[in-house]
Design a protein around this motif. Structure first.
Motif, PDB file in Angstrom:
ATOM      1  N   ARG A 338      32.733 -31.501 -17.754  1.00 29.93           N
ATOM      2  CA  ARG A 338      32.295 -32.489 -16.793  1.00 29.93           C
ATOM      3  C   ARG A 338      32.663 -33.585 -17.117  1.00 29.93           C
ATOM      4  O   ARG A 338      33.038 -34.145 -18.149  1.00 29.93           O
ATOM      5  CB  ARG A 338      30.769 -32.302 -16.461  1.00 29.93           C
ATOM      6  N   VAL A 349      29.722 -33.527  -2.457  1.00 31.77           N
ATOM      7  CA  VAL A 349      30.424 -32.436  -2.572  1.00 31.77           C
ATOM      8  C   VAL A 349      30.787 -31.603  -1.413  1.00 31.77           C
ATOM      9  O   VAL A 349      30.762 -32.104  -0.418  1.00 31.77           O
ATOM     10  CB  VAL A 349      29.077 -31.183  -2.837  1.00 31.77           C
ATOM     11  N   VAL A 367      35.348 -31.637  -5.080  1.00 32.18           N
ATOM     12  CA  VAL A 367      34.139 -31.892  -5.624  1.00 32.18           C
ATOM     13  C   VAL A 367      33.243 -30.720  -5.108  1.00 32.18           C
ATOM     14  O   VAL A 367      32.600 -30.463  -4.142  1.00 32.18           O
ATOM     15  CB  VAL A 367      33.388 -33.125  -5.071  1.00 32.18           C
ATOM     16  N   MET A 370      27.778 -31.594  -7.940  1.00 32.33           N
ATOM     17  CA  MET A 370      27.508 -32.916  -8.717  1.00 32.33           C
ATOM     18  C   MET A 370      26.026 -32.903  -9.115  1.00 32.33           C
ATOM     19  O   MET A 370      25.161 -32.281  -8.735  1.00 32.33           O
ATOM     20  CB  MET A 370      27.421 -33.877  -7.321  1.00 32.33           C
ATOM     21  N   LEU A 391      30.549 -34.409 -12.460  1.00 32.00           N
ATOM     22  CA  LEU A 391      31.168 -33.710 -11.820  1.00 32.00           C
ATOM     23  C   LEU A 391      32.054 -32.703 -12.699  1.00 32.00           C
ATOM     24  O   LEU A 391      32.552 -32.906 -13.773  1.00 32.00           O
ATOM     25  CB  LEU A 391      32.157 -34.361 -10.821  1.00 32.00           C
TER      26      LEU A 391
END
Length: 407
Positions: A338, A349, A367, A370, A391
């Motif tokens: 991440r 997202v 994405v 999150m 992320l």
């Protein structure tokens, strides 16, 4: 070949670090006084010391602007300021006022002086004069053509610096009184209100209250608002003319603007240095510099057409851009896969984002998840300004990379 320098603006400490990491050979900045960008955050003494230490650790030079047109009161603290700059290890100062330059020469004669573009140097005789006065580099006026630069270089042996990218002023070398007259904010003291960017109408004396657009445009016209300079395609010609330092304008620009433009010009300059004869423009560089907020680009006066391509753009006051900066990468965790991102604009997202890294190619990410960077809570959107989130990514992402949404 002369050593070529890419010179980038640094409006504050964060921007200095971005400019350095994205490829600048040198940065220029201003302190809280004596600098012509009062609207920038600028540097207090502690920030300047930190910035110089960071830049020097990356073998990047630091030049400090002392380029106001000084009034009597401005001269009071100048000796102490110069002493601080020398002690801090700056690599040069940028000045235009003869009194300021004379003070530097008397008190700190070893401090390299670069003559600011505010001095509007447009010929070889002026260049020779300033060399005799002890100036080591001249920042040429933007109004010069390649042929004029070449003649200056052939007649005077001195370092020449020229603007290669950024906003332009409709007034000669930035010497403007509009802002002072209209708002009391003195452009020559670093506090320009950019009156030339405002919307204007025509008013006839005997018809008060009746405002006519200067052109056939119901919204009025911005007839003094200049286009933005972009000379990335003319690096070979500028080098051949004698330019050795290529200056990007923009101490008040965003870090996304700075990173994008500096990286593009770094790649272009390296391509020329590595193969001068085979240099050709890469479409990717042009695509990149169109992603930042900008007005229509122009080649300015460099082609010798008396600025016809640099004329103001009557229809454009606002900026255009092809990407929106949404987040700054703080770190990458190889164990979790991440990245830790500080949000700079709303994203969520499901978004598809582009990663701009200090080096290497851009990459796209989706994405897919999150998380709150502090609590680990699952999120669908980063709603708060400068909120830190995590992320998931498929590849390593370098710190200080930028996330942006393509428009």
């Amino acid at each position: 070949m002369k050593k070529l320098e890419l010179l980038a603006p640094a409006g504050d400490l964060e921007k200095l670090k971005i400019a350095v990491l994205y490829g600048a050979d040198a940065v220029y900045l201003g302190g809280r006084q004596f600098s012509l960008r009062a609207g920038a955050a600028n540097f207090d003494y502690d920030d300047m010391l930190q910035g110089i230490e960071f830049a020097h650790s990356q073998h990047v030079k630091v030049y400090v602007a002392i380029n106001i047109f000084a009034h009597n009161v401005d001269l009071t603290g100048l000796p102490e300021y110069l002493e601080f700059l020398v002690g801090a290890g700056v690599d040069g100062v940028i000045a235009s006022d003869p009194g300021v330059i004379d003070t530097i020469m008397k008190l700190q004669p070893e401090l390299p002086i670069h003559l600011s573009t505010q001095a509007n140097t447009t010929n070889w005789a002026s260049t020779a004069f300033w060399k005799r006065m002890g100036v080591q580099r001249v920042v040429l006026a933007r109004e010069l053509s390649l042929e004029e630069i070449k003649e200056i270089s052939s007649r005077v042996e001195i370092e020449l610096e020229a603007f290669i990218h950024g906003a332009m002023c409709m007034s000669y070398s930035g010497r403007c009184l509009l802002s002072n007259y209209m708002t009391g904010r003195d452009a020559n003291q670093g506090d320009c209100a950019q009156s030339c960017r405002w919307k204007y109408h025509l008013l006839e004396e005997k018809r008060p209250g009746q405002y006519f657009p200067v052109e056939e445009d119901a919204r009025g016209t911005y007839f003094m608002s200049s286009k933005d300079l972009c000379l990335i395609e003319y690096i070979p010609q500028m080098v051949e003319a004698g330019v050795s330092s290529f200056k990007i304008e923009g101490r008040m620009k965003s870090i996304h603007y700075l990173a994008t433009v500096v990286k593009a010009y770094r790649q272009a300059l390296d391509a020329y240095i590595n193969n001068p004869a085979g240099y050709h423009i890469n479409q990717q560089w042009l695509d990149e510099i169109r992603k930042v907020s900008h007005r229509e680009y122009t080649t300015g006066f460099i082609l010798g057409d008396k600025g016809r391509t640099a004329t103001v753009n009557p229809g454009q006051n606002s900026y255009t851009r092809l990407a929106s900066f949404v987040g700054l990468v703080q770190s990458y965790n190889k164990d979790t896969g991440r990245i830790l991102v500080q949000q700079r604009n709303n994203f969520k997202v499901g978004d598809r984002l582009e990663i701009l890294s200090p080096t290497g190619e851009n990459q796209m990410i989706d994405v897919t998840d999150m998380y709150d960077g502090k609590t680990g809570e699952t999120l669908t959107v980063a709603p708060h300004p400068q909120q830190v989130v995590e992320l998931s990514v498929e590849r390593v992402v370098k710190p200080m990379s930028m996330l942006r949404r393509l428009e």
